[in-house]
Design an enzyme around this catalytic site. Structure first.
Site, PDB file in Angstrom:
ATOM      1  N   TYR A 153       0.653  -1.385   0.035  1.00  0.00           N
ATOM      2  CA  TYR A 153      -0.056   0.097  -0.066  1.00  0.00           C
ATOM      3  C   TYR A 153       0.729   1.257  -0.012  1.00  0.00           C
ATOM      4  O   TYR A 153       0.497   2.257  -0.726  1.00  0.00           O
ATOM      5  CB  TYR A 153      -1.088  -0.042   1.209  1.00  0.00           C
ATOM      6  CG  TYR A 153      -2.045   0.874   1.269  1.00  0.00           C
ATOM      7  CD1 TYR A 153      -3.177   0.634   0.736  1.00  0.00           C
ATOM      8  CD2 TYR A 153      -2.082   2.085   2.103  1.00  0.00           C
ATOM      9  CE1 TYR A 153      -4.051   1.429   0.595  1.00  0.00           C
ATOM     10  CE2 TYR A 153      -3.201   2.956   2.015  1.00  0.00           C
ATOM     11  CZ  TYR A 153      -4.345   2.611   1.397  1.00  0.00           C
ATOM     12  OH  TYR A 153      -5.276   3.648   1.326  1.00  0.00           O
ATOM     13  N   GLN A 247       2.235  14.905  13.332  1.00  0.00           N
ATOM     14  CA  GLN A 247       2.885  14.415  14.483  1.00  0.00           C
ATOM     15  C   GLN A 247       4.413  14.384  14.054  1.00  0.00           C
ATOM     16  O   GLN A 247       4.739  13.859  12.985  1.00  0.00           O
ATOM     17  CB  GLN A 247       2.427  13.144  15.167  1.00  0.00           C
ATOM     18  CG  GLN A 247       0.981  13.222  15.511  1.00  0.00           C
ATOM     19  CD  GLN A 247       0.307  11.790  15.774  1.00  0.00           C
ATOM     20  OE1 GLN A 247       0.526  11.677  17.258  1.00  0.00           O
ATOM     21  NE2 GLN A 247       0.108  11.402  14.887  1.00  0.00           N
TER      22      GLN A 247
HETATM   23  P1  NAD Z   1     -13.813   0.561  -0.005  1.00  0.00           P
HETATM   24  O1  NAD Z   1     -13.432  -0.779  -0.156  1.00  0.00           O
HETATM   25  O2  NAD Z   1     -15.091   0.898   0.458  1.00  0.00           O
HETATM   26  O3  NAD Z   1     -14.194   0.971  -1.777  1.00  0.00           O
HETATM   27  C1  NAD Z   1     -13.229   0.711  -2.923  1.00  0.00           C
HETATM   28  C2  NAD Z   1     -14.012   0.157  -4.074  1.00  0.00           C
HETATM   29  O4  NAD Z   1     -13.030   0.129  -5.048  1.00  0.00           O
HETATM   30  C3  NAD Z   1     -15.068  -0.702  -4.016  1.00  0.00           C
HETATM   31  O5  NAD Z   1     -16.224  -0.489  -4.486  1.00  0.00           O
HETATM   32  C4  NAD Z   1     -14.306  -1.794  -4.974  1.00  0.00           C
HETATM   33  O6  NAD Z   1     -15.362  -2.798  -5.453  1.00  0.00           O
HETATM   34  C5  NAD Z   1     -13.660  -1.037  -5.989  1.00  0.00           C
HETATM   35  N1  NAD Z   1     -12.616  -1.479  -6.549  1.00  0.00           N
HETATM   36  C6  NAD Z   1     -11.717  -2.514  -6.140  1.00  0.00           C
HETATM   37  N2  NAD Z   1     -10.752  -3.029  -6.983  1.00  0.00           N
HETATM   38  C7  NAD Z   1     -11.172  -2.429  -8.220  1.00  0.00           C
HETATM   39  C8  NAD Z   1     -10.842  -2.524  -9.651  1.00  0.00           C
HETATM   40  N3  NAD Z   1      -9.852  -3.256  -9.998  1.00  0.00           N
HETATM   41  N4  NAD Z   1     -11.458  -1.669 -10.500  1.00  0.00           N
HETATM   42  C9  NAD Z   1     -12.650  -1.016  -9.998  1.00  0.00           C
HETATM   43  N5  NAD Z   1     -12.960  -0.849  -8.789  1.00  0.00           N
HETATM   44  C10 NAD Z   1     -12.332  -1.635  -7.728  1.00  0.00           C
HETATM   45  O7  NAD Z   1     -12.669   1.490   0.275  1.00  0.00           O
HETATM   46  P2  NAD Z   1     -12.485   3.190   0.500  1.00  0.00           P
HETATM   47  O8  NAD Z   1     -12.112   3.023   2.066  1.00  0.00           O
HETATM   48  O9  NAD Z   1     -13.770   3.893   0.130  1.00  0.00           O
HETATM   49  O10 NAD Z   1     -11.133   3.348  -0.157  1.00  0.00           O
HETATM   50  C11 NAD Z   1     -11.121   4.386  -1.407  1.00  0.00           C
HETATM   51  C12 NAD Z   1      -9.955   4.907  -1.513  1.00  0.00           C
HETATM   52  O11 NAD Z   1      -9.562   5.646  -0.290  1.00  0.00           O
HETATM   53  C13 NAD Z   1      -8.799   3.912  -2.029  1.00  0.00           C
HETATM   54  O12 NAD Z   1      -7.844   4.223  -2.897  1.00  0.00           O
HETATM   55  C14 NAD Z   1      -8.087   3.902  -0.617  1.00  0.00           C
HETATM   56  O13 NAD Z   1      -6.762   3.466  -0.732  1.00  0.00           O
HETATM   57  C15 NAD Z   1      -8.389   5.408  -0.191  1.00  0.00           C
HETATM   58  N6  NAD Z   1      -7.975   5.599   1.405  1.00  0.00           N
HETATM   59  C16 NAD Z   1      -8.904   5.022   2.167  1.00  0.00           C
HETATM   60  C17 NAD Z   1      -8.696   4.981   3.503  1.00  0.00           C
HETATM   61  C18 NAD Z   1      -9.646   4.792   4.728  1.00  0.00           C
HETATM   62  O14 NAD Z   1      -9.158   4.597   5.623  1.00  0.00           O
HETATM   63  N7  NAD Z   1     -10.634   3.846   4.298  1.00  0.00           N
HETATM   64  C19 NAD Z   1      -7.765   6.118   3.850  1.00  0.00           C
HETATM   65  C20 NAD Z   1      -6.818   6.592   2.915  1.00  0.00           C
HETATM   66  C21 NAD Z   1      -7.024   6.296   1.665  1.00  0.00           C
END
Ligand code: NAD
Length: 247
Positions: A153, A247
Site C-alpha cells: 500500500y 506529529q
Molecule cells: P472501499 O473498499 O469501501 O471501496 C473501494 C471500491 O473500489 C469498492 O467499491 C471496490 O469494488 C472498488 N474496486 C476495487 N478494485 C477495483 C478495480 N480493480 N477496479 C474498479 N474498482 C475496484 O474502500 P475506501 O476506504 O472507500 O477506499 C477508497 C480509496 O480511498 C482507496 O484508494 C483507498 O486506498 C483510499 N483511502 C482509504 C482510507 C480509509 O481509511 N478508508 C484512507 C486513505 C486512503
C-alpha cells in the site's frame, strides 16, 4: 451550497462503496452528472439508480486499459462530455516487507498503482477535448508516511503522489487547462477499515483527534478540487487526517 459543480461531468472509480460513493453522492448534490465506475456491478447499479437521472454506472476494472477507453465512451455518449476524473478505486494491505506474498504485491501494484496511472492517462486524453477540468487521485497519509504492516500500500500510494505531480506539470506545460492533485485521507470509516476492529482501535489511538474520519470529510475536499474554486491548485497534496501527519 448546492450548485458548486453545475455543468460538470465526472467519472468516479470505485464509486460503489466507501469514499467513492460519498464523493458520487456529494457531486450529484452539487449539480454534477456522475458516472460510477466499479468492478462491483451489483452495488454500483443499485447506487446509481438511487442517485437518479444524473448518475450512471459503468463496469470498470481499473487495471484494464480497454475498460477505461470504453468507460469514457459510455460517459460521453450519455452526458456529452467529461470534466472531472476521480481515481479512487483501491484495495488495502496487511503485509510487512518480510511476509508480503508476490501475488498480493502484484495485485496491489496493478489496482492502486497501474489503475491510477491508466485513469490519469485517459482522463487527460478525454478531458482536454472538453476545455479542461480536474483529475483527483485518491492517495493516503501513507503516501506521506509509512506503516510497517502495509508495505505494498505504501509503495503504491507513494508512487501515486509523485505520478500526480508529473502529470500536473505535463498538463501545465502543454496548457491543457487540466489540474491534477492528490487527496490524502487519514483513517476513514469505510468497508476497507471497519471490518477490522483492532485496526480501528489502533488508528483511533494514533490519530490526534481521537477518532477516524467519515467518507463525507473526504468528499468535501473532492468537491473543492472538482470545482473551479481550486483553479490555482495543481500538483498539490490535500490532507484530511485528524492531525495524523502533524506529529
Ligand atoms: P472501499 O473498499 O469501501 O471501496 C473501494 C471500491 O473500489 C469498492 O467499491 C471496490 O469494488 C472498488 N474496486 C476495487 N478494485 C477495483 C478495480 N480493480 N477496479 C474498479 N474498482 C475496484 O474502500 P475506501 O476506504 O472507500 O477506499 C477508497 C480509496 O480511498 C482507496 O484508494 C483507498 O486506498 C483510499 N483511502 C482509504 C482510507 C480509509 O481509511 N478508508 C484512507 C486513505 C486512503
Amino acid at each position: 451550497m448546492v450548485d458548486r459543480l453545475n455543468d460538470k461531468v465526472a467519472l468516479v472509480s470505485g464509486g460503489a462503496s466507501g469514499i467513492g460513493l460519498a464523493i458520487a453522492k456529494k457531486f450529484v448534490d452539487e449539480g454534477a452528472q456522475v458516472a460510477l465506475g466499479d468492478i462491483n456491478a451489483e452495488s454500483g447499479e443499485k447506487v446509481a439508480a438511487e442517485l437518479g437521472e444524473n448518475a450512471m454506472f459503468v463496469t470498470l476494472d481499473v487495471t484494464k486499459e480497454e475498460m477505461w477507453e470504453q468507460a469514457f465512451k459510455d460517459v460521453i455518449a450519455k452526458f456529452g462530455k467529461v470534466n472531472v476524473v476521480v481515481n479512487n478505486a483501491g484495495i488495502g494491505d496487511q503485509y510487512n516487507v518480510e511476509n508480503m506474498p508476490l501475488d498480493y504485491w502484484n495485485k496491489i501494484v496493478a489496482i492502486n498503482g497501474t489503475g491510477m496511472f491508466l485513469g490519469t492517462k485517459h482522463g487527460v486524453r478525454n478531458i482536454k477535448n472538453y476545455g479542461g477540468g480536474s483529475i483527483i487521485n485518491m492517495c493516503s497519509i501513507e503516501g506521506l508516511v509509512g506503516e510497517s504492516f502495509a508495505v505494498g500500500y505504501d509503495f503504491t500510494k507513494g508512487g501515486v503522489r509523485l505520478m500526480t505531480k508529473s502529470a500536473a506539470l505535463y498538463c501545465a506545460e502543454e496548457k491543457l487547462n487540466i489540474r491534477v492533485n492528490t487527496i490524502h485521507p487519514g483513517y476513514i470509516h469505510t468497508p476497507m477499515v471497519d471490518p477490522s476492529p483492532d485496526l480501528v482501535k489502533l488508528e483511533e489511538s494514533k490519530t490526534p483527534m481521537g477518532h477516524l474520519g467519515e467518507p463525507e470529510d473526504i468528499a468535501n475536499l473532492a468537491v473543492f478540487l472538482a470545482s473551479d474554486e481550486s483553479k490555482f491548485s495543481t500538483g498539490s497534496e490535500f490532507v484530511a487526517d485528524g492531525g495524523y501527519t502533524a506529529q
